[in-house]
Design a protein around this motif. Sequence first.
Motif, PDB file in Angstrom:
ATOM      1  N   CYS A  60       0.881  -1.272   0.018  1.00 31.90           N
ATOM      2  CA  CYS A  60      -0.033   0.053   0.064  1.00 31.90           C
ATOM      3  C   CYS A  60       0.726   1.389  -0.062  1.00 31.90           C
ATOM      4  O   CYS A  60       2.019   1.436   0.446  1.00 31.90           O
ATOM      5  CB  CYS A  60      -0.850   0.120   1.216  1.00 31.90           C
ATOM      6  N   LYS A  61       0.335   2.375  -0.630  1.00 27.35           N
ATOM      7  CA  LYS A  61       1.336   3.478  -0.542  1.00 27.35           C
ATOM      8  C   LYS A  61       1.388   4.212   0.863  1.00 27.35           C
ATOM      9  O   LYS A  61       0.447   3.836   1.579  1.00 27.35           O
ATOM     10  CB  LYS A  61       0.406   4.725  -1.486  1.00 27.35           C
ATOM     11  N   ALA A  62       2.468   4.557   1.085  1.00 32.41           N
ATOM     12  CA  ALA A  62       2.794   5.097   2.360  1.00 32.41           C
ATOM     13  C   ALA A  62       3.754   6.259   2.175  1.00 32.41           C
ATOM     14  O   ALA A  62       4.370   6.448   1.150  1.00 32.41           O
ATOM     15  CB  ALA A  62       3.578   3.933   3.258  1.00 32.41           C
ATOM     16  N   PRO A  63       3.807   7.152   3.095  1.00 30.55           N
ATOM     17  CA  PRO A  63       4.784   8.546   3.005  1.00 30.55           C
ATOM     18  C   PRO A  63       6.292   7.810   2.726  1.00 30.55           C
ATOM     19  O   PRO A  63       6.611   6.735   3.197  1.00 30.55           O
ATOM     20  CB  PRO A  63       4.668   9.238   4.381  1.00 30.55           C
ATOM     21  N   ARG A  64       7.008   8.816   2.445  1.00 29.71           N
ATOM     22  CA  ARG A  64       8.487   8.211   2.216  1.00 29.71           C
ATOM     23  C   ARG A  64       9.131   7.680   3.208  1.00 29.71           C
ATOM     24  O   ARG A  64       9.957   6.887   3.104  1.00 29.71           O
ATOM     25  CB  ARG A  64       9.132   9.403   1.200  1.00 29.71           C
ATOM     26  N   GLU A  65       9.115   8.402   4.515  1.00 24.79           N
ATOM     27  CA  GLU A  65       9.790   8.039   5.675  1.00 24.79           C
ATOM     28  C   GLU A  65       9.208   6.951   6.475  1.00 24.79           C
ATOM     29  O   GLU A  65       9.838   6.580   7.441  1.00 24.79           O
ATOM     30  CB  GLU A  65       9.783   9.217   6.543  1.00 24.79           C
ATOM     31  N   THR A  66       8.129   6.370   5.837  1.00 21.73           N
ATOM     32  CA  THR A  66       7.637   4.922   6.588  1.00 21.73           C
ATOM     33  C   THR A  66       8.550   4.033   6.608  1.00 21.73           C
ATOM     34  O   THR A  66       9.418   3.550   5.959  1.00 21.73           O
ATOM     35  CB  THR A  66       6.422   4.511   5.780  1.00 21.73           C
ATOM     36  N   ARG A  67       8.737   3.506   7.920  1.00 19.81           N
ATOM     37  CA  ARG A  67       9.486   2.277   8.197  1.00 19.81           C
ATOM     38  C   ARG A  67       9.111   0.985   7.891  1.00 19.81           C
ATOM     39  O   ARG A  67       7.654   0.870   7.556  1.00 19.81           O
ATOM     40  CB  ARG A  67       9.855   2.180   9.723  1.00 19.81           C
ATOM     41  N   ILE A  68       9.935  -0.035   7.365  1.00 21.02           N
ATOM     42  CA  ILE A  68       9.461  -1.174   6.942  1.00 21.02           C
ATOM     43  C   ILE A  68       8.563  -1.953   7.833  1.00 21.02           C
ATOM     44  O   ILE A  68       7.652  -2.388   7.232  1.00 21.02           O
ATOM     45  CB  ILE A  68      10.793  -2.238   6.897  1.00 21.02           C
ATOM     46  N   LYS A  69       8.515  -1.949   8.984  1.00 16.95           N
ATOM     47  CA  LYS A  69       7.685  -2.476  10.034  1.00 16.95           C
ATOM     48  C   LYS A  69       6.080  -1.973   9.770  1.00 16.95           C
ATOM     49  O   LYS A  69       5.322  -2.782  10.041  1.00 16.95           O
ATOM     50  CB  LYS A  69       8.022  -2.436  11.278  1.00 16.95           C
ATOM     51  N   ASP A  70       5.976  -0.811   9.150  1.00 12.17           N
ATOM     52  CA  ASP A  70       4.721  -0.164   9.119  1.00 12.17           C
ATOM     53  C   ASP A  70       4.199  -0.206   7.615  1.00 12.17           C
ATOM     54  O   ASP A  70       2.979   0.057   7.386  1.00 12.17           O
ATOM     55  CB  ASP A  70       4.874   1.263   9.436  1.00 12.17           C
ATOM     56  N   ILE A  71       4.909  -0.912   6.822  1.00  9.21           N
ATOM     57  CA  ILE A  71       4.533  -1.055   5.474  1.00  9.21           C
ATOM     58  C   ILE A  71       3.499  -2.218   5.208  1.00  9.21           C
ATOM     59  O   ILE A  71       3.666  -3.417   5.778  1.00  9.21           O
ATOM     60  CB  ILE A  71       5.745  -1.324   4.338  1.00  9.21           C
ATOM     61  N   ILE A 114       4.600  -6.410   5.081  1.00  3.45           N
ATOM     62  CA  ILE A 114       5.759  -6.938   4.485  1.00  3.45           C
ATOM     63  C   ILE A 114       6.732  -7.342   5.361  1.00  3.45           C
ATOM     64  O   ILE A 114       7.326  -8.495   5.227  1.00  3.45           O
ATOM     65  CB  ILE A 114       6.204  -5.957   3.382  1.00  3.45           C
ATOM     66  N   GLY A 115       7.216  -6.805   6.408  1.00  5.47           N
ATOM     67  CA  GLY A 115       8.306  -7.061   7.208  1.00  5.47           C
ATOM     68  C   GLY A 115       7.854  -8.506   7.869  1.00  5.47           C
ATOM     69  O   GLY A 115       8.643  -9.252   7.959  1.00  5.47           O
ATOM     70  N   GLU A 116       6.671  -8.613   8.493  1.00  3.65           N
ATOM     71  CA  GLU A 116       6.289  -9.988   8.986  1.00  3.65           C
ATOM     72  C   GLU A 116       6.222 -11.020   7.974  1.00  3.65           C
ATOM     73  O   GLU A 116       6.780 -12.202   8.439  1.00  3.65           O
ATOM     74  CB  GLU A 116       4.773  -9.759   9.425  1.00  3.65           C
ATOM     75  N   LEU A 117       5.976 -10.841   6.572  1.00  5.46           N
ATOM     76  CA  LEU A 117       5.961 -11.939   5.763  1.00  5.46           C
ATOM     77  C   LEU A 117       7.369 -12.358   5.592  1.00  5.46           C
ATOM     78  O   LEU A 117       7.810 -13.528   5.496  1.00  5.46           O
ATOM     79  CB  LEU A 117       5.138 -11.555   4.552  1.00  5.46           C
ATOM     80  N   ASN A 118       8.230 -11.455   5.211  1.00 10.39           N
ATOM     81  CA  ASN A 118       9.577 -11.677   5.043  1.00 10.39           C
ATOM     82  C   ASN A 118      10.334 -12.472   6.083  1.00 10.39           C
ATOM     83  O   ASN A 118      11.323 -13.314   5.918  1.00 10.39           O
ATOM     84  CB  ASN A 118      10.456 -10.371   4.575  1.00 10.39           C
ATOM     85  N   THR A 119       9.975 -11.741   7.341  1.00 12.20           N
ATOM     86  CA  THR A 119      10.584 -12.337   8.579  1.00 12.20           C
ATOM     87  C   THR A 119      10.281 -13.804   8.660  1.00 12.20           C
ATOM     88  O   THR A 119      11.076 -14.751   8.850  1.00 12.20           O
ATOM     89  CB  THR A 119      10.257 -11.931   9.980  1.00 12.20           C
ATOM     90  N   PHE A 120       8.999 -14.061   8.455  1.00 12.30           N
ATOM     91  CA  PHE A 120       8.520 -15.709   8.562  1.00 12.30           C
ATOM     92  C   PHE A 120       9.372 -16.423   7.398  1.00 12.30           C
ATOM     93  O   PHE A 120       9.504 -17.625   7.530  1.00 12.30           O
ATOM     94  CB  PHE A 120       6.922 -15.432   8.190  1.00 12.30           C
ATOM     95  N   LEU A 121       9.036 -16.010   6.100  1.00 17.52           N
ATOM     96  CA  LEU A 121       9.786 -16.709   5.065  1.00 17.52           C
ATOM     97  C   LEU A 121      11.411 -17.133   5.242  1.00 17.52           C
ATOM     98  O   LEU A 121      11.613 -18.100   4.734  1.00 17.52           O
ATOM     99  CB  LEU A 121       9.387 -16.392   3.589  1.00 17.52           C
TER     100      LEU A 121
END
Length: 235
Positions: A60-71, A114-121
């Motif tokens: 999803c679209k997010a502000p440029r400064e968004t951290r990975i954990k919040d994407i 996305i951070g949760e998915l990638n950490t899991f895989l």
Amino acid sequence: MKIALMQPYFFPYLGYYQLIQSVDEFVIFDQAQFIRRSWITRNRILNAHKETVYINVPVCKAPRETRIKDIRIDHEANWKEKMVQQLLYYKAAPNFRNVEKFVKEILSVKFDHIGELNTFLIKETCKLFDIKTEITVLSEKYPEIIEANEADEWGIKVANALNATTYINAIGGKEFYDQQKYADHNLDIQFVKPQLESYQQFNHPFVSGLSIIDVMMFNEIDTIKEMINVHELIK
């Protein structure tokens, strides 16, 4: 104690696992600023035109400064079905059925971020390769570490919090890091130099550095374990 700090990549290439293997604790750097069109949301595999193609996770679209954990992952798109279809190019590969099953099992678990998915895989793939390194998530283990004065000082902060003696990074950061800063904090800094051995990819000329999915399609797990151990630590 040796540690590494790295953004969570989507089905990363073999060198990522060499970095994990080289440390005692691998910290998922989910407090980093998210970068679009990076390895966090995509990776490369082969296709029928003898070219590389991206497998992608839409976000999803997010502000440029968004951290990975919040994407957040965009679940409105049929990205999982598309990815499974992309894997059909490999249907004649020796390990296709096992790898397809493994990927489908990963994708069957719904994650909002996305951070949760990638950490899991990453964790599930490490289990498959019998990598014993402890894998932790920065925002969960040290939620108070949310910024650094300079980009190359995140490693110092995390290493100090863990009482580590050695910080190991991917080779791509060798020119980026000020090694004297680490020495000033009594930290030895080293870099993993991958040695990516070639293997048969149907009748393709060998394409190096593809997603671990490609490696798994053509190589047995025991062979991949050996490949993960083929790397060099340099200063």
